[in-house]
Motif scaffolding. Structure first.
Motif, PDB file in Angstrom:
ATOM      1  N   PRO A  20       1.781  10.370  -5.442  1.00 25.75           N
ATOM      2  CA  PRO A  20       2.091   9.116  -6.153  1.00 25.75           C
ATOM      3  C   PRO A  20       3.165   8.278  -5.435  1.00 25.75           C
ATOM      4  N   GLU A  21       4.152   8.918  -4.834  1.00 28.22           N
ATOM      5  CA  GLU A  21       5.178   8.179  -4.080  1.00 28.22           C
ATOM      6  C   GLU A  21       4.564   7.496  -2.868  1.00 28.22           C
ATOM      7  N   GLU A  23       1.407   6.520  -2.513  1.00 26.66           N
ATOM      8  CA  GLU A  23       0.558   5.423  -2.989  1.00 26.66           C
ATOM      9  C   GLU A  23       1.384   4.236  -3.441  1.00 26.66           C
ATOM     10  N   SER A  24       2.457   4.485  -4.165  1.00 30.39           N
ATOM     11  CA  SER A  24       3.330   3.414  -4.635  1.00 30.39           C
ATOM     12  C   SER A  24       3.965   2.669  -3.466  1.00 30.39           C
ATOM     13  N   ARG A  27       1.390   0.461  -1.682  1.00 28.53           N
ATOM     14  CA  ARG A  27       1.076  -0.704  -2.515  1.00 28.53           C
ATOM     15  C   ARG A  27       2.199  -1.741  -2.407  1.00 28.53           C
ATOM     16  N   ARG A  28       3.452  -1.303  -2.481  1.00 29.52           N
ATOM     17  CA  ARG A  28       4.582  -2.236  -2.415  1.00 29.52           C
ATOM     18  C   ARG A  28       4.691  -2.903  -1.051  1.00 29.52           C
ATOM     19  N   ASP A  31       1.728  -5.334  -0.747  1.00 32.26           N
ATOM     20  CA  ASP A  31       1.935  -6.484  -1.631  1.00 32.26           C
ATOM     21  C   ASP A  31       2.857  -7.500  -0.947  1.00 32.26           C
ATOM     22  N   TYR A 151       7.931   3.288   5.296  1.00 36.79           N
ATOM     23  CA  TYR A 151       8.743   3.631   4.134  1.00 36.79           C
ATOM     24  C   TYR A 151      10.176   3.173   4.376  1.00 36.79           C
ATOM     25  N   GLU A 174       9.185  -0.804   1.780  1.00 36.87           N
ATOM     26  CA  GLU A 174       8.988  -0.919   0.330  1.00 36.87           C
ATOM     27  C   GLU A 174       9.897  -1.956  -0.315  1.00 36.87           C
TER      28      GLU A 174
END
Length: 185
Positions: A20-21, A23-24, A27-28, A31, A151, A174
């Motif tokens: 989940p980290e 993927e998040s 995405r950030r 974006d 990251y 991020e």
């Protein structure tokens, strides 16, 4: 800190990330990338096909593949060849990275924007790669705008450079995006 120390430190930090980290973070970062004028104005984009330990490009590719022309690198000796991205034509290539197959090699001058993978970046746009110099050779031969993605923890204070190292024009993580003060233009 030298490049090998940076590689070890970043690898250890990546190993602590949960799915989940990962993927998040992807995405950030993407974006932020999608908000750039450079992205909006670019038709032909070179992107990397992410390895499991890299910031994932897969969702981004799926989202935009019908709106932009994407290309992936393929290793040929000590250089990278650029070929159109076609999900059904990927095969396992050098270094266990999925690469495009076929003969439709594109001239690097056709590329408007390059999303550059890296192990680490600094605020001057310097990057640490995996140590083979593939992207430095490519970046030294193109006028495309270059963006390193990663990251937050891949941003380091300073990277020792060699004469053959080529900085990126921009870095996106991020939580931030910044232009390199040493842009190649």
């Amino acid at each position: 800190m030298n490049k090998n120390d940076i590689r070890r430190r970043v690898k250890a930090r990546k190993n602590l990330l949960t799915d989940p980290e990962r993927e998040s973070a992807a995405r950030r970062v993407f974006d932020r990338f999608e908000q750039l004028a450079a992205f909006a104005m670019s038709e032909h984009i070179l992107i990397y096909h992410s390895l499991p330990d890299e910031l994932s490009t897969l969702s981004f590719l799926e989202k935009w593949n019908n709106s932009k022309h994407f290309y992936l690198p393929r290793v040929n000796g000590v250089n990278l060849e650029l070929l159109p991205y076609e999900k059904t034509l990927l095969k396992m290539g050098a270094f266990q990275i999925e690469e495009p197959s076929g003969d439709d090699i594109v001239d690097p001058d056709r590329i408007d924007l390059i999303i550059v993978p890296g192990v680490a970046y600094d605020r001057k746009g310097n990057r640490v790669g995996r140590g083979k110099g593939f992207y430095d050779r490519l970046l030294g031969s193109t006028r495309a705008f270059t963006i390193g993605v990663g990251y937050d923890f891949q941003l380091v204070n300073e990277i020792e450079t060699d004469p053959f190292d080529v900085p990126v024009d921009m870095v996106i993580t991020e939580s931030q995006a910044f232009l390199s003060p040493r842009r190649r233009r």
